[in-house]
Design a protein around this motif. Structure first.
Motif, PDB file in Angstrom:
ATOM      1  N   ASP A 162      45.002  64.519  11.966  1.00 28.12           N
ATOM      2  CA  ASP A 162      44.878  64.141  13.202  1.00 28.12           C
ATOM      3  C   ASP A 162      45.534  65.510  14.049  1.00 28.12           C
ATOM      4  O   ASP A 162      45.937  65.973  14.346  1.00 28.12           O
ATOM      5  N   LEU A 163      47.325  65.194  13.233  1.00 28.44           N
ATOM      6  CA  LEU A 163      48.394  65.857  13.724  1.00 28.44           C
ATOM      7  C   LEU A 163      48.318  67.382  13.198  1.00 28.44           C
ATOM      8  O   LEU A 163      48.551  68.610  14.461  1.00 28.44           O
ATOM      9  N   GLU A 164      47.793  67.685  12.376  1.00 29.43           N
ATOM     10  CA  GLU A 164      48.091  69.232  12.413  1.00 29.43           C
ATOM     11  C   GLU A 164      46.674  69.859  13.008  1.00 29.43           C
ATOM     12  O   GLU A 164      46.923  70.791  13.022  1.00 29.43           O
ATOM     13  N   HIS A 165      45.611  69.209  12.997  1.00 28.08           N
ATOM     14  CA  HIS A 165      43.897  69.794  13.515  1.00 28.08           C
ATOM     15  C   HIS A 165      45.083  69.492  14.948  1.00 28.08           C
ATOM     16  O   HIS A 165      45.387  71.456  16.049  1.00 28.08           O
ATOM     17  N   GLY A 166      45.834  68.798  16.054  1.00 24.28           N
ATOM     18  CA  GLY A 166      46.098  69.130  17.084  1.00 24.28           C
ATOM     19  C   GLY A 166      47.415  70.004  17.424  1.00 24.28           C
ATOM     20  O   GLY A 166      47.640  70.807  18.235  1.00 24.28           O
ATOM     21  N   MET A 167      47.966  70.130  16.122  1.00 24.96           N
ATOM     22  CA  MET A 167      49.654  71.474  15.771  1.00 24.96           C
ATOM     23  C   MET A 167      48.413  72.504  16.408  1.00 24.96           C
ATOM     24  O   MET A 167      49.202  73.661  16.181  1.00 24.96           O
ATOM     25  N   VAL A 169      45.835  73.679  17.379  1.00 23.37           N
ATOM     26  CA  VAL A 169      44.910  73.761  17.835  1.00 23.37           C
ATOM     27  C   VAL A 169      46.501  74.265  19.275  1.00 23.37           C
ATOM     28  O   VAL A 169      46.042  75.156  19.763  1.00 23.37           O
ATOM     29  N   SER A 170      47.976  73.621  19.058  1.00 23.81           N
ATOM     30  CA  SER A 170      48.666  74.076  20.234  1.00 23.81           C
ATOM     31  C   SER A 170      49.061  76.204  19.881  1.00 23.81           C
ATOM     32  O   SER A 170      49.577  76.551  21.170  1.00 23.81           O
ATOM     33  N   MET A 171      48.570  75.934  18.676  1.00 22.75           N
ATOM     34  CA  MET A 171      49.155  77.256  18.715  1.00 22.75           C
ATOM     35  C   MET A 171      48.007  78.218  18.466  1.00 22.75           C
ATOM     36  O   MET A 171      48.827  79.953  18.042  1.00 22.75           O
ATOM     37  N   GLY A 172      46.736  77.891  18.897  1.00 20.62           N
ATOM     38  CA  GLY A 172      45.790  79.096  18.565  1.00 20.62           C
ATOM     39  C   GLY A 172      45.227  78.830  17.427  1.00 20.62           C
ATOM     40  O   GLY A 172      44.230  80.363  17.563  1.00 20.62           O
ATOM     41  N   ALA A 173      45.447  78.205  16.563  1.00 15.28           N
ATOM     42  CA  ALA A 173      44.970  78.772  15.118  1.00 15.28           C
ATOM     43  C   ALA A 173      43.421  78.718  14.962  1.00 15.28           C
ATOM     44  O   ALA A 173      42.426  79.057  14.374  1.00 15.28           O
ATOM     45  N   VAL A 174      42.769  76.848  16.236  1.00 11.03           N
ATOM     46  CA  VAL A 174      41.863  76.704  16.193  1.00 11.03           C
ATOM     47  C   VAL A 174      41.126  76.506  17.405  1.00 11.03           C
ATOM     48  O   VAL A 174      42.549  75.835  18.275  1.00 11.03           O
ATOM     49  N   ASN A 175      39.736  76.360  17.528  1.00 12.64           N
ATOM     50  CA  ASN A 175      39.883  74.985  18.927  1.00 12.64           C
ATOM     51  C   ASN A 175      38.468  74.019  18.590  1.00 12.64           C
ATOM     52  O   ASN A 175      38.020  74.194  17.309  1.00 12.64           O
ATOM     53  N   GLY A 198      39.760  56.838  17.637  1.00 11.75           N
ATOM     54  CA  GLY A 198      40.041  57.630  19.506  1.00 11.75           C
ATOM     55  C   GLY A 198      40.412  58.544  20.148  1.00 11.75           C
ATOM     56  O   GLY A 198      39.809  59.707  18.907  1.00 11.75           O
ATOM     57  N   SER A 199      40.730  59.293  20.834  1.00 12.50           N
ATOM     58  CA  SER A 199      41.249  60.419  21.068  1.00 12.50           C
ATOM     59  C   SER A 199      41.521  61.386  20.155  1.00 12.50           C
ATOM     60  O   SER A 199      41.945  62.436  20.754  1.00 12.50           O
ATOM     61  N   HIS A 200      42.333  60.991  19.951  1.00 11.44           N
ATOM     62  CA  HIS A 200      43.040  61.735  18.541  1.00 11.44           C
ATOM     63  C   HIS A 200      42.692  61.990  17.209  1.00 11.44           C
ATOM     64  O   HIS A 200      42.763  62.641  16.675  1.00 11.44           O
ATOM     65  N   ASP A 201      41.331  61.272  16.972  1.00 12.12           N
ATOM     66  CA  ASP A 201      41.092  61.231  15.270  1.00 12.12           C
ATOM     67  C   ASP A 201      40.434  62.241  15.842  1.00 12.12           C
ATOM     68  O   ASP A 201      39.533  62.858  16.435  1.00 12.12           O
ATOM     69  N   LEU A 202      39.907  62.821  14.983  1.00 11.17           N
ATOM     70  CA  LEU A 202      39.285  64.798  13.965  1.00 11.17           C
ATOM     71  C   LEU A 202      38.056  63.521  13.417  1.00 11.17           C
ATOM     72  O   LEU A 202      38.128  62.927  12.604  1.00 11.17           O
ATOM     73  N   ILE A 226      47.921  68.369  20.449  1.00  9.40           N
ATOM     74  CA  ILE A 226      49.192  67.568  19.924  1.00  9.40           C
ATOM     75  C   ILE A 226      49.324  66.697  21.573  1.00  9.40           C
ATOM     76  O   ILE A 226      48.631  66.649  22.892  1.00  9.40           O
ATOM     77  N   ILE A 227      48.431  64.582  21.435  1.00 13.62           N
ATOM     78  CA  ILE A 227      48.450  64.056  22.058  1.00 13.62           C
ATOM     79  C   ILE A 227      50.091  63.536  22.105  1.00 13.62           C
ATOM     80  O   ILE A 227      50.245  62.370  21.107  1.00 13.62           O
ATOM     81  N   TRP A 228      50.876  64.178  22.899  1.00  8.37           N
ATOM     82  CA  TRP A 228      52.686  63.724  22.501  1.00  8.37           C
ATOM     83  C   TRP A 228      52.953  62.629  22.957  1.00  8.37           C
ATOM     84  O   TRP A 228      53.310  61.653  22.363  1.00  8.37           O
ATOM     85  N   THR A 229      52.044  61.342  23.578  1.00 10.32           N
ATOM     86  CA  THR A 229      51.739  59.775  24.434  1.00 10.32           C
ATOM     87  C   THR A 229      51.721  59.333  22.864  1.00 10.32           C
ATOM     88  O   THR A 229      52.009  58.196  22.769  1.00 10.32           O
TER      89      THR A 229
END
Length: 475
Positions: A162-167, A169-175, A198-202, A226-229
Motif C-alpha cells: 500500500d505504501l509503495e503504491h502511494g509513493m 503515485v507521489s512521484m508520478g510513476a503510477v496513476n 480502508g482508503s489506503h488499501d490497494l 500517500i496518506i500522511w495521517t
C-alpha cells in the motif's frame, strides 16, 4: 466458483489471514519457506500462476513492470525478463529508496534470467532507481495473503504494498489507470467484506491462480497517494525516502500532516511488526531456572551440572518491520499448532503470546564470525531479507555465533544455500551444519568442514549488554 475457505461474519483482517495461513499449512499447499504464517505464501503452483501474466493483453502493451520481491512471484519476475521488459523490484523495507532496476547480463541465457529473478539475483543484478528518475510503471504485480473476486486484497499486515503504491503515485510513476495484478493459490480467494477495506488499501484488477485468470472489475478506487495521517515520525525515520517525498509534497502545497498513531494500536499501513506486550513468563522461567540451579549446587554432582549449563535467557522476539520476512514467525499459537493471534492492532485487538514447541528432532545451522557489536535485531533483518526462517534462533553474540534450528535437514540445506556470502558490518559470516549446541544434542549432520566444537560454556555478559547474553529467540 465457491470459495474453499468460509469467512465468518464479523471476521477481522487478522482472522482472515490466520484462516488462510492455517488452511495452506494443514493441506500442505506450500513450498519453502515454511511455515507460511506471517508471509506471502509460496504456494504450490506459483510458477504456473505467474506464467499467466504474459497472457494478459495489458502485459503485452507494457514497457516497465514492478514486481514485489516475494518468493511466489519469482515466476512473474522471470516472465518480465524473458519478455525483455524493464523489471523494477522494491528495495527491502524501502531503506535506501523506492525500487531497484534488475539488469541481467548482456545476452543472458534463460538460466541466467532465472537466477536474476530469484531473491539472490535481485540483490546481485539490481541498480537503484533515483527518486528524480522519470519512471512510468505500466503494470504492478503484488503478493497477497487473501483476495476476493471483487478485487479486495489483504496482505500480510505490514502495509508495504500500500505504501509503495502511494509513493509511486507521489512521484508520478503510477496513476489510477495503472493495472494491478496479484498471484495467489485458488484457496486464497475468499469473500472479503468491503467494510474491511480502508482508503489506503490497494485493490487489484486481475487475480492469477494456477487454474484461472480473474478480472475483478473492482468497484473501489485505488489510493491517490500517500496518506500522511496514517504515518508518524517514527516511520519517516525508518524510511528516509518518505522525508524527501513529504518535503516535495509540502512545497507543492499539499497537506502533509502526520498522524499521532499510538504505539499499541498501529494501523495495517504502518511498517513493522505490531508491538508486542511484554511477557512476564520469560522472567518467571529465568527465576525458576535459577531456583533449580540453586538446589543442584547443594551437591557435588549438582554443582558440576550447574557450572556446565549455559546461561539461558528467554526473550520475546520483536519484528523490525517485510519479511519477510520475515520477525515474521513471532505470533502466538492456536490449537492447530500454527502461529496464531487474535485481532491485530489495526482492529483494536491484542497479541496472544505463547511459545512454539520445537519438534523432538531438529537440524541446526551454525552461524559463526558474527562481528562484535552486532545486535540480534540486525541479524534477524538480514535473515528475513534472505528468506531464512528458522524454527528458533539461538543468539550468542558474545561468542560471535548463533544457531538456527530447522525441522528437517532439507530446510537446513536450503537455509545454508541462502546464507552463503552473507556479510554484516563488513564481516563475512560462516554458515554450516552444526555438530552440537549448548542445551542438548542436535540431530543435524556433522559439519563437512572442521571447526571448533560449538558446545562452549556460555559466559554471563556484564550488565547493560543486552545483545551479548545467550538468547533463545523463537523466529
Amino acid at each position: 466458483m465457491e470459495p474453499v475457505i468460509k469467512i465468518n461474519s464479523g471476521a477481522s483482517k487478522w482472522d482472515i489471514r490466520q484462516q488462510v495461513w492455517d488452511y495452506i499449512e494443514e493441506n500442505n499447499l506450500a513450498n519453502f519457506p515454511r511455515p507460511v504464517h506471517n508471509r506471502i505464501p509460496n504456494f504450490k503452483g506459483a510458477f504456473t500462476a505467474c506464467a499467466r501474466v504474459s497472457e494478459l493483453q495489458e502485459f503485452t502493451q507494457t514497457a516497465e513492470v514492478k514486481v514485489d520481491p516475494d518468493k511466489p512471484l519469482e515466476g512473474a519476475r522471470l516472465a518480465v525478463l524473458q519478455a525483455q521488459k524493464t523489471l523494477l523490484v522494491p528495495t527491502p523495507r524501502l531503506r535506501t529508496g523506492l525500487f531497484n532496476k534488475i539488469t541481467p547480463p548482456q545476452g543472458a541465457s534463460k538460466e541466467q534470467l532465472r537466477v536474476c529473478s530469484s531473491s539472490q539475483g535481485v540483490k546481485d543484478f539490481s541498480v537503484p532507481v533515483d527518486l528524480n528518475a522519470k519512471v512510468k510503471v505500466d503494470l504492478l504485480v503484488i503478493g497477497s495473503v487473501a483476495v476476493s473476486e471483487k478485487g479486495f486484497r489483504i496482505g500480510k499486515g505490514e502495509g508495504y504494498a500500500d505504501l509503495e503504491h502511494g509513493m509511486m503515485v507521489s512521484m508520478g510513476a503510477v496513476n489510477e489507470s495503472t493495472v494491478v495484478v496479484t498471484v495467489v493459490h485458488d484457496c486464497q480467494i475468499v469473500d472479503i467484506p468491503e467494510e474491511l477495506i480502508g482508503s489506503h488499501d490497494l485493490t487489484v484488477d486481475y487475480i492469477l491462480t494456477p487454474t484461472r485468470v480473474i478480472k475483478t472489475n473492482c468497484p473501489l478506487p485505488k489510493p491517490q497517494g500517500i496518506i500522511w495521517t496514517k504515518l508518524d515520525t517514527e516511520k519517516l525515520e525508518k524510511i528516509p525516502i518518505l522525508k524527501t517525498l513529504r518535503d516535495l509534497e509540502e512545497q507543492a502545497g499539499k497537506d502533509v500532516t502526520l498522524g499521532a498513531v499510538p504505539a499499541a494500536a498501529e494501523s495495517d499501513l504502518q511498517i513493522g511488526q505490531p508491538k508486542k506486550q511484554t511477557r512476564r513468563r520469560a522472567r518467571q522461567n529465568v527465576q525458576q531456572d535459577a531456583a533449580r540451579e540453586s538446589k543442584q549446587e547443594k551437591g557435588p554432582e549438582g554443582e558440576q551440572k550447574a557450572r556446565q549449563r549455559p546461561a539461558r535467557v528467554r526473550k520475546e522476539s520483536r519484528g523490525d518491520g517485510r519479511g519477510g520476512n520475515e520477525g515474521e514467525d513471532e505470533r502466538g499459537k492456536g490449537k492447530s499448532g500454527r502461529n496464531m493471534r487474535e485481532k491485530g492492532p489495526e482492529e483494536g485487538g491484542s497479541e496472544v503470546p505463547s511459545q512454539r514447541k520445537l519438534p523432538l528432532s531438529v537440524t541446526t545451522v551454525y552461524l559463526g564470525g558474527i562481528p562484535a557489536g552486532l545486535r540480534v535485531s540486525e541479524l534477524k533483518t538480514a535473515l528475513r531479507e534472505r528468506e531464512v526462517a528458522p524454527l528458533r534462533l539461538t543468539w550468542q553474540g558474545a561468542q560471535h555465533r548463533a544457531f538456527l534450528d530447522y525441522s528437517d535437514p532439507q530446510a537446513a540445506d536450503q537455509a545454508l544455500e541462502s546464507l552463503q556470502g552473507l556479510s554484516l558490518n563488513g564481516h563475512s559470516l560462516q554458515a554450516e551444519l552444526a555438530r552440537s549446541q549448548p542445551g542438548g544434542k542436535r540431530s543435524g549432520q556433522p559439519s563437512r568442514r572442521s571447526r571448533p566444537s560449538t558446545a562452549i560454556k556460555s559466559k554471563t555478559a556484564p550488565p547493560g549488554t543486552k545483545d551479548d547474553t545467550t538468547e533463545n529467540t523463537e523466529q
